[in-house]
Design an enzyme around this catalytic site. Structure first.
Site, PDB file in Angstrom:
ATOM      1  CG  ASP A 138      -1.941   1.103   1.237  1.00 31.31           C
ATOM      2  OD1 ASP A 138      -2.041   1.829   0.228  1.00 31.31           O
ATOM      3  OD2 ASP A 138      -2.643   1.250   2.251  1.00 31.31           O
ATOM      4  CG  ASP A 339      -3.769   5.034  -3.294  1.00 31.22           C
ATOM      5  OD1 ASP A 339      -2.823   4.604  -2.610  1.00 31.22           O
ATOM      6  OD2 ASP A 339      -4.959   4.782  -3.048  1.00 31.22           O
TER       7      ASP A 339
END
Ligand SMILES: *[C@@H]1O[C@H](CO)[C@@H](O)[C@H](O)[C@H]1NC(C)=O
Ligand SMILES: *[C@@H]1O[C@H](CO)[C@@H](O)[C@H](O)[C@H]1NC(C)=O
Length: 458
Positions: A138, A339
């Site tokens: 992440d 992201d």
């Protein structure tokens, strides 16, 4: 599921664990052929195999999760990012006071970002001897953590056995006065706590997933040849929420407790990846990328909103070679981040509207369909990839992502519906992972730039 082990008991186990070398349950081997892990650590950087979360061959596949669920979690992730920027704490009560003997913590938790269901997975080794674990990767989080025995409060189902500090002779719990403990607040956006002089972290995510446990150190292994001693991570005793069947999470954001920052002195302050489709595999490479040919770069900009995320500037979007009809100022009216865990790219709403309009104009022969979840530019049936207009995302400095049809539209409901894979946003634009798929993306953090190259997963 609360087991309610008395705290002193849990702690004495941990202290015992920290001091005892007791090897059991090792393996699966790091470069397991079963998991098809590539162990190529030939250069200063390291290649790990990366899997799409819905690839049926992923070691922690969530291919059975319906796409509508994925999209609603995606929206939760985006909302939590927006909350994070506005620095509004969530009202969800902390589990800390219930389960750990802490006196000082009364602040509500701040969402660190939603783990969601969009995150790619890889495998890393922890402990000595090293055991391999499936972890989500992440770029929106800093602290890495994994589920950890004895799972004092709760562990969710994961692939393979839960890490047992007892079976690692290099495991140590971190004390409350250690600098890593005082750095936790900036890494997790939550306060740390102290229980019998063991530092307690709380990582919380916008979809109300969280992990709470002991801040720890152990040897991290990446691939078969690279071992990094004293890696700081969370040994999770209360892990709740939707993490697929992964053992934990690897944080690649910019905070100094992230995996990236910890490994930077050894490997360089950079990483790169190619996010694969559901049918292929890609890679995550930590460290400086030594084959920069074919990349076009855009500056990574800093933002006072959040110093851990990756901000960049979207200059314009073109459809069929022409910039869409929206004032240039619209692109910069809200910040833009890239992201790895957001599935659908979010655009400032005027930009989105202009994109949708321009795209619709190229699809005159196709029947419109109703909106599906967050997607509102939809068509009936399948759309041949040859019918999909060229869409390019152009960033400050000229770096361009010439999207493939698969990065532009997604097929839903077993082909009954095809939608433009973009959605509007109000407070942050996000370059999501559907659009990044099969591009090589290099985050050259030291050089303050981000690069794209096409056809990266080969
Ligand atoms: C590692 O590097 C050596 C020499 O540079 C090369 O011969 C070998 O093929 C490389 N191995 C891998 C797996 O890339
Ligand atoms: C890891 O930490 C231990 C205990 O503090 C220390 O003895 C050792 O030198 C450290 N290893 C490295 C490579 O920093």
């Amino acid at each position: 599921m609360e087991m309610g082990l008395p705290l002193f008991y849990a702690l004495s186990i941990l202290l015992y664990l920290a001091s005892v070398a007791f090897a059991e349950n090792t393996s699966p081997a790091l470069c397991s052929s079963k998991f098809n892990t590539k162990c190529n650590s030939n250069s200063s950087s390291l290649h790990l195999t990366l899997y799409h979360p819905r690839n049926p061959r992923s070691p922690a596949s969530i291919s059975d999760v319906p796409i509508s669920t994925i999209l609603s979690h995606d929206e939760a992730r985006v909302k939590s990012l927006a909350l994070r920027f506005s620095k509004i704490p969530s009202s969800r009560p902390t589990s800390l006071d219930r389960h750990f003997d802490t006196k000082s913590v009364s602040d509500p938790l701040t969402p660190g970002g939603s783990v969601g269901l969009g995150n790619y997975v890889t495998q890393v080794g922890i402990g000595t001897p090293a055991t391999s674990y499936v972890m989500v990767v992440d770029t929106g989080s800093s602290l890495s953590w994994m589920q950890c025995r004895p799972c004092t409060v709760s562990c969710h189902a994961q692939v393979g056995t839960v890490f047992n500090p007892k079976s690692s002779n290099t495991y140590r719990a971190i004390t409350c006065s250690a600098t890593e403990c005082t750095s936790l607040r900036s890494a997790t956006l939550n306060p740390s706590a102290c229980s019998s002089n063991v530092c307690i972290y709380q990582a919380s995510y916008g979809d109300s997933s969280f992990s709470v446990g002991y801040l720890s150190k152990d040897t991290l292994s990446l691939g078969s040849h690279f071992a990094f001693p004293n890696f700081t991570y969370g040994c999770g005793q209360d892990n709740e929420g939707l993490f697929g069947k992964s053992a934990g999470l690897i944080g690649l954001a910019r905070n100094k407790l992230s995996l990236l920052s910890q490994l930077a002195p050894k490997l360089g302050y950079a990483f790169s990846y190619c996010l694969p489709t559901t049918k292929s595999t890609g890679f995550l490479s930590i460290g400086s990328y030594n084959n920069p040919a074919g990349f076009s770069y855009t500056p990574l900009v800093s933002s006072s909103l959040d110093d851990a995320l990756y901000f960049l500037k979207l200059a314009y979007i073109s459809v069929a070679g022409k910039p869409i009809a929206v004032p240039a100022s619209a692109y910069g009216s809200i910040p833009t981040i890239i992201d790895s865990g957001t599935v659908i790219t979010r655009l400032q709403s005027d930009v989105y509207t202009a994109l949708s309009k321009a795209f619709l104009a190229t699809m005159r022969g196709h029947k419109r369909a109703d909106a599906y979840s967050i997607l509102d530019t939809c068509f009936k049936g399948k759309v041949a990839s040859t019918a999909v207009a060229a869409v390019a995302l152009v960033f400050d400095g000229g770096a361009t992502m010439k999207l493939r049809p698969e990065n532009i539209m997604i097929s839903l409901n077993n082909g009954k519906l095809t939608c433009l894979a973009f959605a509007p946003a109000t407070s942050v634009s996000i370059i999501g992972n559907t659009q990044q798929q099969t591009f090589k993306v290099v985050y050259d953090v030291a050089g303050k730039r981000l690069g794209f190259a096409a056809s990266g997963c080969r």
